[in-house]
Write a protein that holds these residues in place. Structure first.
Motif, PDB file in Angstrom:
ATOM      1  N   SER A 451      39.749   5.799 -37.189  1.00 38.23           N
ATOM      2  CA  SER A 451      41.073   6.121 -37.708  1.00 38.23           C
ATOM      3  C   SER A 451      41.516   5.173 -38.832  1.00 38.23           C
ATOM      4  N   ASN A 452      40.532   4.463 -39.380  1.00 37.47           N
ATOM      5  CA  ASN A 452      40.797   3.624 -40.562  1.00 37.47           C
ATOM      6  C   ASN A 452      41.883   2.589 -40.368  1.00 37.47           C
ATOM      7  N   GLU A 453      41.964   2.056 -39.184  1.00 38.76           N
ATOM      8  CA  GLU A 453      43.007   1.060 -38.927  1.00 38.76           C
ATOM      9  C   GLU A 453      42.499  -0.357 -39.177  1.00 38.76           C
ATOM     10  N   LEU A 454      41.189  -0.461 -39.365  1.00 38.69           N
ATOM     11  CA  LEU A 454      40.611  -1.790 -39.570  1.00 38.69           C
ATOM     12  C   LEU A 454      40.418  -2.066 -41.060  1.00 38.69           C
ATOM     13  N   SER A 455      40.532  -3.333 -41.380  1.00 39.70           N
ATOM     14  CA  SER A 455      40.239  -3.719 -42.771  1.00 39.70           C
ATOM     15  C   SER A 455      39.739  -5.152 -42.763  1.00 39.70           C
ATOM     16  N   VAL A 456      39.063  -5.545 -43.862  1.00 35.11           N
ATOM     17  CA  VAL A 456      38.605  -6.932 -43.966  1.00 35.11           C
ATOM     18  C   VAL A 456      39.466  -7.618 -45.030  1.00 35.11           C
ATOM     19  N   HIS A 457      40.059  -8.743 -44.613  1.00 35.54           N
ATOM     20  CA  HIS A 457      40.818  -9.535 -45.573  1.00 35.54           C
ATOM     21  C   HIS A 457      39.955 -10.699 -46.016  1.00 35.54           C
ATOM     22  N   PHE A 458      40.278 -11.257 -47.146  1.00 37.54           N
ATOM     23  CA  PHE A 458      39.456 -12.347 -47.678  1.00 37.54           C
ATOM     24  C   PHE A 458      40.322 -13.558 -47.964  1.00 37.54           C
ATOM     25  N   GLN A 459      39.813 -14.727 -47.612  1.00 41.17           N
ATOM     26  CA  GLN A 459      40.527 -15.977 -47.874  1.00 41.17           C
ATOM     27  C   GLN A 459      39.618 -16.830 -48.760  1.00 41.17           C
ATOM     28  N   PRO A 460      40.163 -17.370 -49.833  1.00 41.90           N
ATOM     29  CA  PRO A 460      39.315 -18.123 -50.766  1.00 41.90           C
ATOM     30  C   PRO A 460      38.859 -19.469 -50.215  1.00 41.90           C
ATOM     31  N   LYS A 461      37.683 -19.902 -50.703  1.00 43.09           N
ATOM     32  CA  LYS A 461      37.178 -21.244 -50.406  1.00 43.09           C
ATOM     33  C   LYS A 461      37.024 -21.940 -51.764  1.00 43.09           C
ATOM     34  N   ILE A 462      37.608 -23.119 -51.821  1.00 40.06           N
ATOM     35  CA  ILE A 462      37.750 -23.799 -53.110  1.00 40.06           C
ATOM     36  C   ILE A 462      36.953 -25.100 -53.141  1.00 40.06           C
ATOM     37  N   GLU A 463      36.331 -25.376 -54.295  1.00 36.42           N
ATOM     38  CA  GLU A 463      35.634 -26.661 -54.449  1.00 36.42           C
ATOM     39  C   GLU A 463      36.688 -27.728 -54.744  1.00 36.42           C
ATOM     40  N   VAL A 464      36.664 -28.788 -53.935  1.00 39.79           N
ATOM     41  CA  VAL A 464      37.707 -29.813 -54.027  1.00 39.79           C
ATOM     42  C   VAL A 464      37.739 -30.469 -55.413  1.00 39.79           C
ATOM     43  N   GLN A 465      36.575 -30.855 -55.873  1.00 38.65           N
ATOM     44  CA  GLN A 465      36.524 -31.600 -57.134  1.00 38.65           C
ATOM     45  C   GLN A 465      36.957 -30.770 -58.325  1.00 38.65           C
ATOM     46  N   SER A 466      36.492 -29.495 -58.358  1.00 38.90           N
ATOM     47  CA  SER A 466      36.733 -28.693 -59.570  1.00 38.90           C
ATOM     48  C   SER A 466      37.855 -27.676 -59.411  1.00 38.90           C
ATOM     49  N   GLY A 467      38.163 -27.324 -58.147  1.00 34.95           N
ATOM     50  CA  GLY A 467      39.180 -26.292 -57.915  1.00 34.95           C
ATOM     51  C   GLY A 467      38.619 -24.898 -58.139  1.00 34.95           C
ATOM     52  N   ARG A 468      37.320 -24.794 -58.300  1.00 31.69           N
ATOM     53  CA  ARG A 468      36.695 -23.487 -58.540  1.00 31.69           C
ATOM     54  C   ARG A 468      36.639 -22.665 -57.241  1.00 31.69           C
ATOM     55  N   LEU A 469      36.646 -21.355 -57.433  1.00 29.16           N
ATOM     56  CA  LEU A 469      36.456 -20.470 -56.288  1.00 29.16           C
ATOM     57  C   LEU A 469      34.965 -20.451 -55.942  1.00 29.16           C
ATOM     58  N   ASN A 479      45.359  -2.985 -38.052  1.00 35.90           N
ATOM     59  CA  ASN A 479      46.737  -2.532 -38.113  1.00 35.90           C
ATOM     60  C   ASN A 479      46.828  -1.224 -37.337  1.00 35.90           C
ATOM     61  N   SER A 480      47.202  -1.374 -36.070  1.00 39.81           N
ATOM     62  CA  SER A 480      47.209  -0.194 -35.190  1.00 39.81           C
ATOM     63  C   SER A 480      48.439   0.654 -35.466  1.00 39.81           C
ATOM     64  N   ALA A 481      48.190   1.986 -35.559  1.00 40.46           N
ATOM     65  CA  ALA A 481      49.306   2.906 -35.813  1.00 40.46           C
ATOM     66  C   ALA A 481      50.295   2.837 -34.645  1.00 40.46           C
ATOM     67  N   GLU A 482      49.777   2.532 -33.484  1.00 43.57           N
ATOM     68  CA  GLU A 482      50.615   2.563 -32.285  1.00 43.57           C
ATOM     69  C   GLU A 482      51.268   1.213 -31.999  1.00 43.57           C
ATOM     70  N   LEU A 483      50.471   0.129 -32.170  1.00 43.49           N
ATOM     71  CA  LEU A 483      50.959  -1.192 -31.749  1.00 43.49           C
ATOM     72  C   LEU A 483      51.276  -2.130 -32.918  1.00 43.49           C
ATOM     73  N   GLY A 484      51.030  -1.652 -34.134  1.00 49.73           N
ATOM     74  CA  GLY A 484      51.280  -2.517 -35.297  1.00 49.73           C
ATOM     75  C   GLY A 484      50.124  -3.467 -35.533  1.00 49.73           C
ATOM     76  N   SER A 485      50.393  -4.581 -36.232  1.00 49.70           N
ATOM     77  CA  SER A 485      49.327  -5.510 -36.584  1.00 49.70           C
ATOM     78  C   SER A 485      48.942  -6.359 -35.356  1.00 49.70           C
ATOM     79  N   ILE A 486      47.647  -6.380 -35.074  1.00 48.12           N
ATOM     80  CA  ILE A 486      47.178  -7.139 -33.897  1.00 48.12           C
ATOM     81  C   ILE A 486      46.224  -8.238 -34.384  1.00 48.12           C
ATOM     82  N   PRO A 487      46.507  -9.509 -34.026  1.00 50.71           N
ATOM     83  CA  PRO A 487      45.674 -10.613 -34.520  1.00 50.71           C
ATOM     84  C   PRO A 487      44.265 -10.594 -33.914  1.00 50.71           C
ATOM     85  N   PRO A 488      43.275 -11.107 -34.670  1.00 49.77           N
ATOM     86  CA  PRO A 488      41.893 -11.132 -34.163  1.00 49.77           C
ATOM     87  C   PRO A 488      41.775 -11.903 -32.847  1.00 49.77           C
TER      88      PRO A 488
END
Ligand code: C2E
Ligand code: MG
Ligand code: MG
Length: 704
Positions: A451-469, A479-488
């Motif tokens: 039912s297409n309620e699942l999705s993958v989110h992405f969080q960046p990882k940054i190099e400390v010295q350069s700030g590069r991604l 995101n359940s249609a019935e129960l709303g957003s449910i944490p992993p």
């Protein structure tokens, strides 16, 4: 034994003696009868001769008056010369004496004159002859007065014969003639015969007796032998019966023991000897009946050992088993005599506390049980620290059925675990609600992909010295249609428990790689994407195969994939090293997630084929607050460096934290400070435009 010979010989002797006596008597009586008969005939003949020749002469004498005195009669008889005439007749015969009686019984004549005049009217022989029936009688006389004088020891037959007279053509008895005949020689002869006959009979009977005696004695011997044999057989039989009875008794008791053993095995846990689930349920049922009968209360304590699986996995099952036995012995010290401690299986124990006063008493026992775990357990060379989580349900408050109470104690135990383990928890009605929610959640989760309620989110990882991604972590969202957003944190453990994690994990892998390829196409190059893996996915064993397929289909090279695993993987998986080596062989990177929160072992860390260490957010929070957290972070960064691993700090939220990490030399950071996990399109718009050096101003200006 019955003495056949004695009885037979006595009886048969008596019978034979009787037979011999009777035969002798019979023979004697026959002989006598014949003699009498014979002599009677002779007497009759003699009488006939007398009748014919002498009677007409003497008849008048007889007919004369008989009432005269004996002397007159004697005188009268003497005149008739009858004595002489008869003496002539008797000469040469066996006749010894003759008497003539008148019809009225008076002895009218006798060869012995002394007897003339005697009255014989009452004599039976006389009366018989008077009735025309001659009659004889045999007697033995010691002395007998015969015509020729007195004789000694004589056998005499006296015969009364009627004297007939025919008058007017009519025959009538005129008088009676008595003839005495000497049969001494006959009798002696007969006696001699009788003796011989008797001797013969006795001899024959004796021979018969002897023959029978022999037969009987032989029979007796045979019977005795048979009786002895029978007795022997009986004894033998008795002996065998005794033996068989003994054997049977042994067999029965053996069988009884086996049955008892079987019954014991069916109701007990072979490892700890504690009652098993079956017996526990029986006991609880009984106790519950008592509860309802006596208005009492009882508690069920569900005891689960914390992290016991780790012991099993790291030290082996034999140590695990020995530990369970040791734990059992220790638990038993706390159990009151009437209470029941049972093992349900694995590291689960259950205890019935009978007749408790209330929740306080149950809690007291639970605390005592937990107290038992404060001291280490010694198993072989191992000193092991263990804790337990205890769930408590009570009857009748929480229910009065076995299954209900067990289920509620189980739910309470999970609650104790959820609250940090090493504690006890009472059952509350909300737990049932939680359990119902879990069931609902599980159902919905299984439909979430379709039912297409699942999705993958992405969080960046940054190099400390350069700030590069340098990369992004893929984090699953529902995101359940019935129960709303449910944490992993709510649905991942559930998916792991139900096994749905396999499907879910595969979906995340595909989705993430597909996304990375899509970004590549639109010009956003994320060097490495991190994907979280569950232990269950690793355990399945087909992960390298799946990954290879996904990489082939999406065109993503292995060096762009980093798989995040938690430390527990190494603890719970027997062949973790091989599995990780296989993945590494594919060319993908491996990261140790949440480092520092589990049972980190430096010796393991050295051997693991990981390239990245992710320092858990729990320590990052402590920056600027806790010296010890800061020291731990320092140590972890140093270890990473010395083991040539990339260190990544998770959950960096503040510039202060970032500055601290930079100072320590941590290589990469991840956290809200640089971006929350966001949907792919958002991530694209956020990072596509940015240059490699585009670090947030806050971070760069931090106290570096
Ligand atoms: P994790 O792998 O340690 O992921 C990092 C968690 O920290 C994520 O939580 C993330 O949103 C959160 N986080 C990152 N930066 C910050 C920050 O600055 N402040 C705070 N407060 N939190 C931050 P999330 O997404 O809720 O995921 C929780 C856990 O669920 C993950 O921990 C991971 O173990 C698991 N998980 C998420 N997605 C998956 C997945 O696809 N598969 C598997 N097996 N596990 C996943
Ligand atoms: Mg992670
Ligand atoms: Mg983490």
């Amino acid at each position: 034994m019955f003495n056949l010979t004695r009885y037979f010989s006595t009886l048969s002797f008596v019978l034979m003696a009787l037979a011999a006596g009777l035969l002798t008597l019979y023979y004697r009586s026959i002989t006598n009868e014949q003699l009498l008969h014979h002599e009677q005939n002779r007497a009759e003949e003699f009488t006939q001769v007398f009748e014919n020749s002498l009677w007409p002469h003497f008849k008048p004498v007889i007919d004369a008056d008989q009432s005269a005195s004996p002397d007159v009669l004697r005188e009268r008889a003497a005149t008739t010369k009858l004595r002489e005439a008869l003496g002539n007749m008797m000469r040469g015969t066996t006749v010894l004496k003759i008497k003539i009686y008148s019809r009225d019984g008076i002895t009218a004549f006798s060869t012995d004159p002394q007897q003339i005049g005697e009255n014989k009217a009452g004599n039976a022989g006389f009366r018989s002859a008077l009735n025309d029936m001659p009659r004889s009688e045999l007697t033995h006389r010691n002395q007998f007065d015969a015509i020729e004088g007195t004789l000694e020891e004589r056998d005499v037959i006296s015969t009364y014969v009627p004297i007939h007279n025919i008058e007017n053509g009519q025959q009538h008895v005129d008088g009676v003639f008595e003839v005495y005949q000497d049969v001494t020689t006959f009798v002696q002869e007969a006696d001699r015969h009788l003796k011989w006959v008797s001797t013969g009979v006795v001899a024959v009977l004796a021979a018969l007796y002897l023959a029978q005696f022999m037969v009987v004695r032989r029979a007796q011997t045979i019977l005795r032998a048979q009786a002895r044999a029978l007795e022997d057989t009986n004894q033998e039989l008795d002996h065998r019966v005794q033996e068989r009875t003994h054997d049977l008794e042994n067999e029965i008791s053996e069988r009884r023991r086996a049955e008892q053993r079987l019954d014991y095995l069916a109701h007990h846990d072979p490892l700890t000897d504690l009652p098993n689930r079956l017996l526990f349920k029986e006991r609880l049922l009984q106790s519950l009946q008592q509860v309802s009968r006596h208005d009492a209360q009882l508690a069920v304590l569900f005891i689960d050992l914390d992290h016991f699986k780790d012991v099993n996995d790291t030290l082996g099952h034999s140590v695990g088993d020995a530990l369970l036995t040791t734990v059992t012995r220790r638990l038993q010290t706390c159990i009151r005599p009437g209470d029941t401690l049972a093992r349900l299986g694995g590291d689960e124990f259950i205890c019935i506390l009978e007749n408790i006063g209330g929740p306080a008493s149950a809690l007291e026992v639970a605390d005592q049980l937990l107290e038992l775990f404060r001291q280490p357990f010694f198993v072989g060379d191992n000193q092991l620290y263990l804790s337990a989580s205890i769930g408590i349900s009570q009857a009748p408050a929480d229910g009065t059925e076995v299954d209900v109470l067990v289920r509620k104690a189980d739910a309470a135990m999970y609650q104790a675990k959820a609250h940090g383990r090493n504690r006890s928890h009472f059952y509350t009605s909300t737990m049932t609600t939680n359990a119902q929610e879990r069931i609902q959640l599980e159902g919905l989760l299984r439909e979430a992909i379709a039912s297409n309620e699942l999705s993958v989110h992405f969080q960046p990882k940054i190099e400390v010295q350069s700030g590069r991604l340098l990369g992004a972590e893929a984090l699953l969202r529902w995101n359940s249609a019935e129960l709303g957003s449910i944490p992993p944190s709510r649905f991942i453990p559930l998916a792991e428990e139900t096994g749905f994690i396999m499907e879910l994990g595969f979906w995340v892998l595909c989705e993430t790689c597909r996304q990375v390829a899509a970004w590549d196409e639109v010009g956003l190059r994320v060097p490495v994407v991190s994907i979280n893996l569950s232990v269950k996915q690793l355990e399945r064993g087909n992960l390298p195969e799946l990954l290879r397929t996904i990489m082939r289909e999406t065109g993503i090279t292995p060096d762009r994939i980093e798989l995040e695993i938690t430390e527990s993987v190494i603890m719970v998986m027997e062949d973790a090293f091989t599995m990780l080596a296989d993945l590494r062989a594919l060319g993908v990177r491996l990261a140790l997630d949440d480092f520092g929160t589990g049972f980190s072992s430096l010796s393991y860390l050295k051997k693991l084929p990981v390239q990245t260490l992710k320092i858990d957010r729990a320590f990052i929070i402590g920056i600027g607050e806790s010296r010890s957290d800061e020291s731990i972070i320092q140590a972890m960064v140093d270890i990473s460096r010395s083991l040539n691993l990339v260190s990544v700090a998770e959950g960096v939220e503040t510039a202060e934290q970032f500055a601290f990490l930079r100072r320590l030399g941590c290589e990469q950071v991840q956290g809200y400070l640089f971006g929350k996990p966001v949907p792919a399109n958002e991530f694209l718009s956020r990072w596509q435009a940015q240059t490699a050096a585009a670090l947030p101003a806050l971070a760069l200006t931090g106290q570096g």
